[in-house]
Write a protein that holds these residues in place. Structure first.
Motif, PDB file in Angstrom:
ATOM      1  N   THR A 145       0.861  -1.188   0.000  1.00 16.07           N
ATOM      2  CA  THR A 145       0.000   0.000   0.000  1.00 16.07           C
ATOM      3  C   THR A 145       0.890   1.229   0.000  1.00 16.07           C
ATOM      4  O   THR A 145       1.879   1.287   0.737  1.00 16.07           O
ATOM      5  N   VAL A 146       0.534   2.200  -0.824  1.00 15.27           N
ATOM      6  CA  VAL A 146       1.251   3.479  -0.875  1.00 15.27           C
ATOM      7  C   VAL A 146       0.237   4.591  -0.651  1.00 15.27           C
ATOM      8  O   VAL A 146      -0.762   4.689  -1.361  1.00 15.27           O
ATOM      9  N   LEU A 147       0.500   5.423   0.360  1.00 13.72           N
ATOM     10  CA  LEU A 147      -0.352   6.569   0.666  1.00 13.72           C
ATOM     11  C   LEU A 147       0.473   7.840   0.512  1.00 13.72           C
ATOM     12  O   LEU A 147       1.503   7.997   1.177  1.00 13.72           O
ATOM     13  N   THR A 148       0.027   8.729  -0.358  1.00 15.51           N
ATOM     14  CA  THR A 148       0.700  10.008  -0.572  1.00 15.51           C
ATOM     15  C   THR A 148      -0.332  11.121  -0.458  1.00 15.51           C
ATOM     16  O   THR A 148      -1.386  11.046  -1.105  1.00 15.51           O
ATOM     17  N   PRO A 149      -0.078  12.134   0.368  1.00 15.39           N
ATOM     18  CA  PRO A 149      -1.046  13.233   0.503  1.00 15.39           C
ATOM     19  C   PRO A 149      -1.429  13.819  -0.855  1.00 15.39           C
ATOM     20  O   PRO A 149      -0.564  14.070  -1.703  1.00 15.39           O
ATOM     21  N   GLY A 150      -2.731  13.995  -1.060  1.00 16.59           N
ATOM     22  CA  GLY A 150      -3.217  14.579  -2.300  1.00 16.59           C
ATOM     23  C   GLY A 150      -3.369  13.605  -3.443  1.00 16.59           C
ATOM     24  O   GLY A 150      -3.803  13.991  -4.537  1.00 16.59           O
ATOM     25  N   GLN A 151      -3.023  12.324  -3.227  1.00 17.41           N
ATOM     26  CA  GLN A 151      -3.171  11.315  -4.275  1.00 17.41           C
ATOM     27  C   GLN A 151      -4.035  10.163  -3.777  1.00 17.41           C
ATOM     28  O   GLN A 151      -4.114   9.899  -2.576  1.00 17.41           O
ATOM     29  N   LYS A 152      -4.656   9.477  -4.705  1.00 18.16           N
ATOM     30  CA  LYS A 152      -5.465   8.316  -4.367  1.00 18.16           C
ATOM     31  C   LYS A 152      -4.563   7.202  -3.857  1.00 18.16           C
ATOM     32  O   LYS A 152      -3.474   6.971  -4.386  1.00 18.16           O
ATOM     33  N   ALA A 153      -5.000   6.510  -2.823  1.00 19.28           N
ATOM     34  CA  ALA A 153      -4.217   5.394  -2.294  1.00 19.28           C
ATOM     35  C   ALA A 153      -4.053   4.324  -3.366  1.00 19.28           C
ATOM     36  O   ALA A 153      -4.967   4.062  -4.156  1.00 19.28           O
ATOM     37  N   TRP A 154      -2.857   3.714  -3.399  1.00 17.43           N
ATOM     38  CA  TRP A 154      -2.627   2.602  -4.323  1.00 17.43           C
ATOM     39  C   TRP A 154      -2.273   1.359  -3.525  1.00 17.43           C
ATOM     40  O   TRP A 154      -1.364   1.379  -2.694  1.00 17.43           O
TER      41      TRP A 154
END
Length: 332
Positions: A78-87
């Motif tokens: 899981t990759v969480l980046t502020p302002g982007q949809k989680a992948w």
């Protein structure tokens, strides 16, 4: 349930179980699974990155007997980046499609791999047209903490930190995207259990401060029997400190939840952990729906995990910010 519906439910059980298993080898084989014939056997190698700019990365390689088949392998990220949809991406492989290679100190899980050798650790997850590469500036080294084994009858759960305070370089390519490089702090641990997940814990609290001047990790578990343990904090450069128990207070529900955790030692309050912002709510069994979820719930329970930014407050010391996880068995 119709036969085809039951088959579908069974196929989903192994993947669902791996999502909820809680995340002790010799130094030269830290990534080698210790297999068990137990139907409840599950072993996780978990890798976490807290990176500059607020990006969070999670990778987990799992071997489990839960669900159809034995020694099933799973790889997920899981990759969480502020302002982007989680992948998020994951794959399940049969026993013949994963292996530990002693010569290269590498655990290969289908297309995924983790290697710890020559003073460094490298984890690669190429899934669904994307790719995560984690490069830790240290090898995995078992760090056994006191009281990290749980017994339920003849079954056992063991938790071990294998990388606590390492610099980390992460390269992420989302599907149809380009490589993006991040730097920050890394963490890894190893868990092995033959306890049915639903019986292992009522709730968990985890905190990892991996960036900044002061780094520490915290783990706290309350069992279904009301007993506490393991409960400890471990600061970089110091010995782990055992704590007695904790209280967990909640405001709000589901995505509006916030948490205050008070931890105690020697009969008095030792520190307070407060969530500040929600990053993700994960409810894998709940998300399966009523029919499939009902079948899975009887084996693995229905844990829900909240991932927050948080701050740890201790008397006489500056506050420490980091990542906080609260996992509940059921979420009313």
């Amino acid at each position: 349930m119709r036969p085809e519906g039951r088959l579908q439910a069974l196929k989903g059980l192994a993947v669902a179980a791996a999502l909820v298993l809680p995340s002790v080898a010799a130094a030269g084989a830290v990534l080698e699974p210790k297999l068990s014939p137990s139907d409840n056997y599950g072993e996780n190698f978990t890798f976490i990155g807290d990176l500059d700019g607020g990006t969070f990365i999670f990778v987990q390689l799992t071997v489990t007997n839960i669900g159809p088949g034995s020694r099933t392998g799973l790889c997920r990220t899981t990759v969480l980046t502020p302002g982007q949809k989680a992948w998020s991406a994951q794959t399940k492989v049969k026993a013949r499609d994963w292996r530990y290679d002693k010569e290269s100190s590498t655990l290969k899980m289908g297309p995924c791999s983790a290697r710890s050798a020559d003073g460094a650790t490298r984890v690669e997850v190429p899934l669904d047209g994307g790719r995560v590469l984690l490069e830790y500036a240290a090898p995995m080294t078992p760090q056994g903490q006191e009281g990290t084994e749980v017994e339920v009858g003849k079954d056992r759960y063991h938790h071990e930190v294998t990388l606590a305070f390492s610099a980390l370089k992460a390269t992420v390519k989302r599907p149809k995207g380009e490589d993006v490089v991040y730097t920050g702090g890394g963490y890894a641990d190893h868990t092995r259990s033959t306890i049915a997940p639903a019986k292992l814990a009522k709730r968990w609290v985890r905190f990892r401060a991996l960036l900044g001047g002061e780094k520490l990790v915290l783990l706290a578990r309350e069992g279904q029997d009301g007993e506490y343990g393991p409960v400890y904090t471990w600061e970089e450069g110091a010995k782990a400190r055992s704590l007695e128990h904790f209280t967990l207070a909640r405001e709000g529900v589901k995505e509006r939840s916030s948490w205050t955790v008070e931890l105690f030692a020697d009969g008095a309050s030792a520190m307070v952990l407060r969530s500040t912002s929600l990053m993700q709510r994960s409810a894998p069994v709940e998300d399966l729906g009523a029919v499939l979820g009902g079948l899975v719930r009887s084996v693995v329970g229905s844990p829900v995990t909240y991932l927050h930014r948080a701050v740890l407050e201790r008397e006489g010391k500056a506050p420490v910010t980091g990542l906080m996880e609260v996992t509940l068995e059921g979420d009313l």
